[in-house]
Design an enzyme around this catalytic site. Sequence first.
Site, mmCIF file in Angstrom:
data_model
loop_
_atom_site.group_PDB
_atom_site.id
_atom_site.type_symbol
_atom_site.label_atom_id
_atom_site.label_comp_id
_atom_site.label_asym_id
_atom_site.label_seq_id
_atom_site.Cartn_x
_atom_site.Cartn_y
_atom_site.Cartn_z
ATOM 1 N N SER A 172 -3.372 -56.558 72.747
ATOM 2 C CA SER A 172 -3.567 -55.533 71.725
ATOM 3 C C SER A 172 -4.690 -55.895 70.751
ATOM 4 O O SER A 172 -4.905 -57.064 70.428
ATOM 5 C CB SER A 172 -2.271 -55.353 70.930
ATOM 6 O OG SER A 172 -2.467 -54.497 69.822
ATOM 7 N N TYR A 225 -7.960 -49.850 69.645
ATOM 8 C CA TYR A 225 -7.934 -48.791 68.642
ATOM 9 C C TYR A 225 -9.360 -48.627 68.128
ATOM 10 O O TYR A 225 -10.075 -49.621 67.922
ATOM 11 C CB TYR A 225 -7.036 -49.162 67.464
ATOM 12 C CG TYR A 225 -5.562 -49.218 67.763
ATOM 13 C CD1 TYR A 225 -4.814 -48.056 67.942
ATOM 14 C CD2 TYR A 225 -4.901 -50.436 67.847
ATOM 15 C CE1 TYR A 225 -3.454 -48.104 68.195
ATOM 16 C CE2 TYR A 225 -3.538 -50.501 68.102
ATOM 17 C CZ TYR A 225 -2.820 -49.335 68.271
ATOM 18 O OH TYR A 225 -1.471 -49.387 68.529
ATOM 19 N N THR A 279 -5.745 -46.409 72.971
ATOM 20 C CA THR A 279 -4.543 -45.782 72.422
ATOM 21 C C THR A 279 -4.950 -44.638 71.502
ATOM 22 O O THR A 279 -5.735 -44.831 70.577
ATOM 23 C CB THR A 279 -3.685 -46.808 71.668
ATOM 24 O OG1 THR A 279 -3.257 -47.810 72.603
ATOM 25 C CG2 THR A 279 -2.458 -46.159 71.055
ATOM 26 N N HIS A 299 4.414 -43.926 72.211
ATOM 27 C CA HIS A 299 4.288 -45.165 71.437
ATOM 28 C C HIS A 299 5.658 -45.805 71.191
ATOM 29 O O HIS A 299 5.913 -46.382 70.135
ATOM 30 C CB HIS A 299 3.585 -44.900 70.103
ATOM 31 C CG HIS A 299 2.734 -46.048 69.629
ATOM 32 N ND1 HIS A 299 1.375 -46.010 69.670
ATOM 33 C CD2 HIS A 299 3.048 -47.257 69.112
ATOM 34 C CE1 HIS A 299 0.874 -47.140 69.181
ATOM 35 N NE2 HIS A 299 1.887 -47.915 68.846
#
Length: 382
Positions: free
Chosen positions: A111, A135, A161, A275
Amino acid sequence: MADRLARAASITDLRRMADRRVPRAVFDYVDGAAEQELSLRRARRDFREVEFQPRVLRDVADVDTSREILGQRSPQPFVLAPTGFTRMMHAQGESAVARAAGDHGVTYALSTMGTTSIEEVAAAAPSTRRWFQLYVWQDRDRTDDLVARAAAAGYEALVLTVDTPIAGARLRDVRNGLTIPPSLTWATLVDGALHPSWWFDLFTTQPLEFASLRHFDGTVADLVNSMFDPSVTFDDLEWLCGRWDGPVVVKGIQTVDDAREVAARGAAAVIVSNHGGRQLDRAPTPLQRLPAVVDAVGDQVEVMVDGGILSGADIVAALANGARACLVGRAYLYGLMAGGQAGVDRALQILSDEIARTLRLLGVARIDDLEPSMARLPTNAS
């Protein structure tokens, strides 16, 4: 520890172990969802209510659990989902998860909100298939830098995302006063007496911070709302597909129209996801939307799914209804909290065993032979 983890017969058992080992705020960060947590409960309900239709007198002496995912065969039909702030769950963090994934031959997605850098994870698990979850930041130069670093470090795919223009209201975190890094208050001091090993690890290992953003102090919601770009559009996806020399996966698809648009803009795969119920509460559950998305774009892109998955039987149910693969997040985090890398390994072994057992009991020798008629969705799914 090995004996303790071996006694875990399910992901639910690992969840109970995790609850005992880590502070309440840490457990709730993983376990919780947005607002009333309706989306999370509904997602799990839909998986529980799937009705399998077994076939008998089929040769299932040997079962093939492998699946082709983004052009490569994986021995298991699941990917370890990107999760933020993983070293808060256990000091070994993302590196331990990536190594465990490699030991099982499955892919790990790191992530943007990770607490181990892109390069450190690559060095810790050089043979693991790795994706990087992105992101888009308001500072586009920082975004571009993350993309370039992931490419240089050998990450295979980007996972964009798209369901986080702002942070969801995760009320457990609010009520627990969770900050990054965890702040010392009377409540946390008392909690430290109940979970001494976790606090010892916190104070004797590398400082807990986001690898992509040094020295942040506040809540996760503060970070999301101040750093992520809510003006991202399909044009940005198209730019990213042109920028990245490899597959781009779009995570957070909840409607057929959006699935069609991202497929047309160059995505190689979509992940039907809300999510994990952590953003918009009352959002559609992924299993409900999966068949329609597969029907709409399954001949153009690979369709994956996440959210509410706590067993290998859940994974089989999703695959039977058209998913190319599943992403699992909480399931392996419960293992990480329960016992570090060994706990993740136990979680992956549990899921793998459950997948093989479910296939045999269904009378199916290969995952590729699964069909929707074998796993009927609950009547509320559409």
